[in-house]
Motif scaffolding. Structure first.
Motif, PDB file in Angstrom:
ATOM      1  N   GLU A  19       6.547  63.254  30.645  1.00  0.00           N
ATOM      2  CA  GLU A  19       7.436  62.985  31.788  1.00  0.00           C
ATOM      3  C   GLU A  19       6.780  61.928  32.682  1.00  0.00           C
ATOM      4  OE1 GLU A  19       9.915  65.824  34.784  1.00  0.00           O
ATOM      5  OE2 GLU A  19       7.854  66.368  34.380  1.00  0.00           O
ATOM      6  N   ASP A  20       7.566  60.936  33.037  1.00  0.00           N
ATOM      7  CA  ASP A  20       6.969  59.908  33.884  1.00  0.00           C
ATOM      8  C   ASP A  20       6.846  60.404  35.314  1.00  0.00           C
ATOM      9  OD1 ASP A  20       9.656  59.802  34.492  1.00  0.00           O
ATOM     10  OD2 ASP A  20       9.682  57.629  34.758  1.00  0.00           O
ATOM     11  N   ARG A  21       6.038  59.748  36.084  1.00  0.00           N
ATOM     12  CA  ARG A  21       5.706  60.191  37.453  1.00  0.00           C
ATOM     13  C   ARG A  21       6.944  60.232  38.355  1.00  0.00           C
ATOM     14  NH1 ARG A  21       3.317  58.133  42.389  1.00  0.00           N
ATOM     15  NH2 ARG A  21       1.840  59.694  43.092  1.00  0.00           N
ATOM     16  N   ARG A  22       7.797  59.238  38.284  1.00  0.00           N
ATOM     17  CA  ARG A  22       8.996  59.173  39.127  1.00  0.00           C
ATOM     18  C   ARG A  22       9.919  60.359  38.849  1.00  0.00           C
ATOM     19  NH1 ARG A  22      12.137  53.847  38.662  1.00  0.00           N
ATOM     20  NH2 ARG A  22      10.684  53.153  40.230  1.00  0.00           N
ATOM     21  N   HIS A  23      10.128  60.705  37.608  1.00  0.00           N
ATOM     22  CA  HIS A  23      10.996  61.828  37.244  1.00  0.00           C
ATOM     23  C   HIS A  23      10.403  63.142  37.731  1.00  0.00           C
ATOM     24  CE1 HIS A  23      12.848  64.821  34.543  1.00  0.00           C
ATOM     25  NE2 HIS A  23      13.942  64.103  34.791  1.00  0.00           N
ATOM     26  N   ARG A  24       9.079  63.311  37.600  1.00  0.00           N
ATOM     27  CA  ARG A  24       8.409  64.535  38.042  1.00  0.00           C
ATOM     28  C   ARG A  24       8.550  64.695  39.566  1.00  0.00           C
ATOM     29  NH1 ARG A  24       3.671  63.964  35.630  1.00  0.00           N
ATOM     30  NH2 ARG A  24       2.757  62.823  37.358  1.00  0.00           N
ATOM     31  N   ILE A  25       8.368  63.630  40.327  1.00  0.00           N
ATOM     32  CA  ILE A  25       8.508  63.700  41.791  1.00  0.00           C
ATOM     33  C   ILE A  25       9.942  64.045  42.169  1.00  0.00           C
ATOM     34  CG2 ILE A  25       8.465  62.309  43.909  1.00  0.00           C
ATOM     35  CD1 ILE A  25       6.030  60.837  42.708  1.00  0.00           C
ATOM     36  N   ARG A  26      10.923  63.442  41.509  1.00  0.00           N
ATOM     37  CA  ARG A  26      12.334  63.725  41.789  1.00  0.00           C
ATOM     38  C   ARG A  26      12.671  65.183  41.486  1.00  0.00           C
ATOM     39  NH1 ARG A  26      15.782  60.019  38.543  1.00  0.00           N
ATOM     40  NH2 ARG A  26      14.700  58.467  39.794  1.00  0.00           N
ATOM     41  N   ARG A  27      12.161  65.705  40.359  1.00  0.00           N
ATOM     42  CA  ARG A  27      12.425  67.094  39.982  1.00  0.00           C
ATOM     43  C   ARG A  27      11.795  68.060  40.988  1.00  0.00           C
ATOM     44  NH1 ARG A  27       9.317  70.363  37.253  1.00  0.00           N
ATOM     45  NH2 ARG A  27       8.040  68.702  36.413  1.00  0.00           N
ATOM     46  N   ARG A  28      10.585  67.793  41.425  1.00  0.00           N
ATOM     47  CA  ARG A  28       9.921  68.658  42.398  1.00  0.00           C
ATOM     48  C   ARG A  28      10.611  68.598  43.770  1.00  0.00           C
ATOM     49  NH1 ARG A  28       3.530  67.706  40.988  1.00  0.00           N
ATOM     50  NH2 ARG A  28       3.580  68.828  39.001  1.00  0.00           N
TER      51      ARG A  28
END
Length: 192
Positions: A19-28
């Motif tokens: 998972e890329d960093r941008r997607h992980r931040i958005r999900r959190r």
């Protein structure tokens, strides 16, 4: 004939890409917003409701523990129950209510205009000609409860408006020392 069932996609043996960093931040962030909405909003509502409830109890406690006139207007229900049509304009308005198993009383005082006095008397069911000069119709007992003293400059005018139970009866005293701004004192009592 046999019906052919759709085949599920076979799980590939290939690993998922990380998972890329941008997607992980958005999900959190989305998870955090959901938690705040599901927990924080109801908790905030409970805190606000508790404060309002506590303040309401304090207001009622102060109102019912009063031992004399309280500044302000009687409620609409009190004015209707005791047939107390406090006129507009009126100032220096104060009231006090006592209740027991035998008689309920509402003590009200206010200063109004000359026309306001006529409107009040008409609302009670009497007129200015019914007032008698020099008559202090409020008993000494009611004077001591309300803290009123009718010894100041007059002229003092008074009347007793008696009605058949359960309609309230009123003892009215008017100070006309300033004719354009009469001060009115009323004790309205009703027998439940």
């Amino acid at each position: 004939m046999t019906a052919s069932l759709p085949r599920s996609a076979a799980a590939s043996d290939e690993p998922r890409p990380p998972e890329d960093r941008r997607h992980r931040i958005r999900r959190r962030a989305l998870t955090l917003i959901i938690i705040v909405l599901l927990i924080g909003v109801p908790a905030g509502y409970l805190v606000i409701s508790a404060n309002q409830s506590r303040n309401s109890g304090k207001d009622k406690e102060a109102k019912y523990s009063a031992t004399g006139l309280s500044e302000g207007w009687p409620s609409k229900v009190q004015r209707r129950l005791y047939q107390m049509p406090v006129p507009h304009p009126a100032d220096h308005v104060a009231y006090y209510e006592t209740n027991n198993w035998k008689t309920s009383r509402l003590y009200v005082q206010f200063r109004t205009s000359d026309a306001g006095l006529d409107a009040f008397l008409t609302g009670v069911g009497v007129n200015r000609e019914d007032l008698e000069q020099g008559e202090i119709t409020i008993s000494t007992r009611d004077q001591s409860i309300s803290g009123w003293s009718f010894k100041g400059p007059g002229p003092w005018w008074g009347l007793v408006h008696t009605q058949k139970n359960p309609a309230p009866s009123q003892d009215i005293v008017v100070n006309l020392s300033v004719p354009a701004s009469p001060m009115v004192y009323v004790v309205s009592r009703t027998v439940p």
